[in-house]
Design an enzyme around this catalytic site. Structure first.
Site, mmCIF file in Angstrom:
data_model
loop_
_atom_site.group_PDB
_atom_site.id
_atom_site.type_symbol
_atom_site.label_atom_id
_atom_site.label_comp_id
_atom_site.label_asym_id
_atom_site.label_seq_id
_atom_site.Cartn_x
_atom_site.Cartn_y
_atom_site.Cartn_z
ATOM 1 C CG ASP A 6 33.823 37.783 3.840
ATOM 2 O OD1 ASP A 6 33.847 38.905 3.304
ATOM 3 O OD2 ASP A 6 33.543 36.724 3.228
ATOM 4 C CB VAL A 7 29.972 42.085 5.814
ATOM 5 C CG1 VAL A 7 28.489 42.369 5.574
ATOM 6 C CG2 VAL A 7 30.307 42.210 7.289
ATOM 7 C CB ALA A 108 36.640 45.333 1.530
ATOM 8 C CG ASP A 109 34.450 41.059 -1.780
ATOM 9 O OD1 ASP A 109 34.761 42.183 -2.237
ATOM 10 O OD2 ASP A 109 33.591 40.325 -2.312
ATOM 11 C CG ASP A 129 34.986 34.820 -3.569
ATOM 12 O OD1 ASP A 129 34.166 33.880 -3.466
ATOM 13 O OD2 ASP A 129 35.262 35.584 -2.630
ATOM 14 C CB THR A 132 26.471 37.224 -4.219
ATOM 15 O OG1 THR A 132 26.254 36.792 -2.871
ATOM 16 C CG2 THR A 132 25.178 37.748 -4.787
ATOM 17 C CB THR A 184 12.328 20.415 -15.919
ATOM 18 O OG1 THR A 184 11.354 20.273 -16.953
ATOM 19 C CG2 THR A 184 12.504 21.899 -15.596
#
Length: 258
Positions: A6-7, A108-109, A129, A132, A184
């Site tokens: 899985d790229v 595709a993912d 999912d 990113t 913070t």
């Protein structure tokens, strides 16, 4: 054994299956430039570290959202592992019918996740999912990919905070003890994590409302999905191996296909 790959935009995840059992998994950073030789040696070394010989691998499947690594990665698998990988894309049988306006735009993912969630948990199902990007994909009871929502992932939001503001530091992403932060770092953690929880719950509610599907199964995956899924009742299942499992299922549907 089957090698599934899985790229993703950040990491490339590898899994090795013996029949339907995941034996090992490992990952490499996608954004590190590599020649086919570098990909090949890294894959062979990681297989060896997990007591798997390249001769044990008899099949391979790849899903990728990063086109510019595919030439070197595919070449590495052909030269070093001696497999001709099946690449998830047009013409590959998935069992999912895409009925969005432009099916070729669906990553595709996302298709792989949808296949795994529908096969494992049934439909209608909303697949999330936390990668990113954070994605939400609706699969109907009869297996149609009907809609998708895309939002910035938690790490993208965090990176924007510390890169685009002069005084905010890079932090660990985790849920603080309280949303009532008094310094913070915990204030940033509270905004990121509780903000993602709020976004998640609102989008799930709106998907149910606009689709008219109240009995929607909600399945989450992705590295940071465990943090969010443990904090909300809106998510029914957290499945960390969903993408790897989807790759295995698609390979089985296409066994013997060139």
């Amino acid at each position: 054994m089957l090698l599934v790959v899985d790229v993703g935009n950040t990491n490339t995840n590898f899994g090795v299956y013996k029949e339907d059992k995941l034996q090992v998994k490992f990952r490499l950073m996608t954004k590190s430039p590599r020649t086919s030789d570098e990909w090949g040696m890294s894959i062979i070394d990681l297989l060896k570290l997990n007591q798997i010989s390249k001769e044990d691998i008899h099949g391979c499947i790849i899903s990728s959202v990063v086109p510019n690594v595919m030439h070197s990665l595919k070449g590495a698998l052909e030269r070093y592992v001696k497999v001709n990988p099946l690449i998830v894309g047009p013409g590959v049988k998935t069992g999912i019918k895409i009925i969005t306006e432009n099916p070729r735009e669906i990553g595709a993912d996302r298709i792989v996740d949808a296949v795994a969630a529908y096969e494992k948990y049934g439909g209608p199902v909303l697949v999330m999912d936390f990668g990113t990007a954070t994605t939400y994909d609706l699969v109907t009871a009869d297996g149609c990919f009907a809609a998708g929502i895309t939002a910035p992932g938690i790490r993208i939001s965090a990176k924007a905070l510390w890169e685009d503001t002069a005084k905010l530091p890079e932090i660990e992403i985790k849920k603080p003890d309280s949303i009532l932060a008094q310094e913070t770092i915990t204030s940033m953690q509270a905004g990121l994590v509780y903000g993602q929880i709020g976004q998640t719950e609102y989008i799930i509610r709106k998907v149910k409302e606009e689709s008219g599907i109240e009995d929607l199964i909600v399945v989450a995956t992705g590295g940071l999905g465990s943090i969010i899924s443990s904090e909300t009742d809106a998510i029914d299942v957290y499945d960390r191996q969903l993408t790897l499992e989807g790759l295995r299922l698609i390979y089985e549907k296409n066994r013997g296909k060139k």
